[in-house]
Design an enzyme around this catalytic site. Structure first.
Site, mmCIF file in Angstrom:
data_model
loop_
_atom_site.group_PDB
_atom_site.id
_atom_site.type_symbol
_atom_site.label_atom_id
_atom_site.label_comp_id
_atom_site.label_asym_id
_atom_site.label_seq_id
_atom_site.Cartn_x
_atom_site.Cartn_y
_atom_site.Cartn_z
ATOM 1 N N LEU A 116 0.862 -1.182 0.000
ATOM 2 C CA LEU A 116 0.000 0.000 0.000
ATOM 3 C C LEU A 116 0.898 1.230 0.000
ATOM 4 O O LEU A 116 1.972 1.220 0.606
ATOM 5 C CB LEU A 116 -0.890 0.020 1.245
ATOM 6 C CG LEU A 116 -1.978 -1.060 1.332
ATOM 7 C CD1 LEU A 116 -2.517 -1.146 2.755
ATOM 8 C CD2 LEU A 116 -3.116 -0.772 0.355
ATOM 9 N N ASP A 117 0.447 2.304 -0.659
ATOM 10 C CA ASP A 117 1.263 3.509 -0.647
ATOM 11 C C ASP A 117 1.244 4.145 0.743
ATOM 12 O O ASP A 117 0.452 3.775 1.613
ATOM 13 C CB ASP A 117 0.821 4.498 -1.730
ATOM 14 C CG ASP A 117 -0.578 5.045 -1.514
ATOM 15 O OD1 ASP A 117 -0.821 5.665 -0.459
ATOM 16 O OD2 ASP A 117 -1.435 4.866 -2.392
ATOM 17 N N ARG A 118 2.119 5.097 0.950
ATOM 18 C CA ARG A 118 2.323 5.665 2.294
ATOM 19 C C ARG A 118 1.044 6.260 2.881
ATOM 20 O O ARG A 118 0.800 6.167 4.087
ATOM 21 C CB ARG A 118 3.417 6.738 2.224
ATOM 22 C CG ARG A 118 3.809 7.299 3.575
ATOM 23 C CD ARG A 118 4.877 8.363 3.437
ATOM 24 N NE ARG A 118 5.307 8.850 4.741
ATOM 25 C CZ ARG A 118 6.153 9.862 4.912
ATOM 26 N NH1 ARG A 118 6.672 10.484 3.870
ATOM 27 N NH2 ARG A 118 6.490 10.247 6.131
ATOM 28 N N ASP A 119 0.200 6.848 2.052
ATOM 29 C CA ASP A 119 -1.001 7.524 2.543
ATOM 30 C C ASP A 119 -2.215 6.613 2.636
ATOM 31 O O ASP A 119 -3.289 7.061 3.021
ATOM 32 C CB ASP A 119 -1.324 8.723 1.644
ATOM 33 C CG ASP A 119 -0.280 9.818 1.747
ATOM 34 O OD1 ASP A 119 0.277 10.001 2.849
ATOM 35 O OD2 ASP A 119 -0.012 10.483 0.730
ATOM 36 N N SER A 120 -2.055 5.338 2.258
ATOM 37 C CA SER A 120 -3.153 4.382 2.350
ATOM 38 C C SER A 120 -2.964 3.503 3.580
ATOM 39 O O SER A 120 -1.889 3.437 4.161
ATOM 40 C CB SER A 120 -3.214 3.516 1.088
ATOM 41 O OG SER A 120 -3.458 4.313 -0.047
#
Length: 245
Positions: A116-120
């Site tokens: 998952l990306d950092r903001d997810s």
């Protein structure tokens, strides 16, 4: 297109880069795996391996320094909830917090599955089982991932239908296998199911129809659901809880 050609497509086995296969089995990092390949220490099906080689993980016999790679004897599986701000890697040169910090220290080299990306935020797996990692990450297996997505505002009917039909991104067509609006209110919260895991795919899909993602939570990863955590930050799974077949 001939039926013979179609049959070949249908029966083709998914392949994986050799250095990724070695890393997924907890031997070393991808970069170090490439060094081992260049040094002639990796053999595939009885022949010396080469950089750029792809293999069928279901049939290939891979030896590293004379030792065969396979399902680890001490297989480890952790189901975790990744919060926002945490990096989906095992190390970070900038010193940012990684997913390994979410569980107690382990002797085995674990590999993040379903990044998952950092903001997810939401469900991820940590394991040293390369076969399971391959199954959950290669799109040919069609493993479904479900997300709850809050857009910056409720989608218009046209935007919703466009998203439902699929959108064209720079790296190809992206279409959800399932899409639903969860509440009949201004939140506009969506439930989106995908079988691919391209970088920031859902964020780019929403942007393509004119919206931004305010919050994104993965609530299902294949056979695993958010409810499996029962409110915990992580749980360790047993081998019989997991299937890589």
């Amino acid at each position: 297109m001939s039926s013979v050609y179609n049959a070949r497509i249908m029966t083709a086995q998914p392949t994986i880069k050799l250095q990724a296969y070695i890393a997924q089995h907890g031997v070393t990092s991808r970069r170090k795996a490439e060094e081992l390949i260049e040094a002639g220490k990796v053999v595939v099906n009885g022949e010396r391996a080469h950089i750029g080689q792809r293999i069928d993980p279901n049939t290939a016999v891979v030896l590293v320094a004379g030792e065969r790679i396979g399902k680890p004897i001490n297989a480890k599986y952790f189901l975790i909830y990744k919060p926002r701000g945490v990096i989906s890697t095992t190390s970070d040169e900038l010193g940012r917090r990684t997913v390994l910090s979410l569980i107690p220290p382990q002797d085995e080299r674990l590999y993040p599955v379903g990044r998952l990306d950092r903001d997810s935020e939401g469900l991820m797996l940590l394991t040293n089982d390369g076969d399971l990692a391959h199954k959950y990450t290669h799109p040919s297996f069609g493993v479904e991932k479900t997300y709850r997505v809050t857009p910056d505002r409720r989608l218009s009917r046209d935007a919703y239908e466009h998203l439902e039909r699929g959108v064209k991104l720079k790296d190809g067509w992206a279409k959800p296998t399932a899409l639903a609006e969860l509440h009949n209110d201004d939140s506009g919260e969506l439930e989106i199911t995908m079988t691919e895991g391209r970088n920031q795919e859902i964020r780019r899909m929403l942007r393509r129809v004119g919206y931004e993602v305010a919050r994104l939570i993965r609530v299902r990863l294949g056979d695993f659901h958010l409810s499996d955590l029962n409110g915990a930050d992580w749980i360790e799974l047993q081998s019989n809880d997991v299937s890589s077949n």
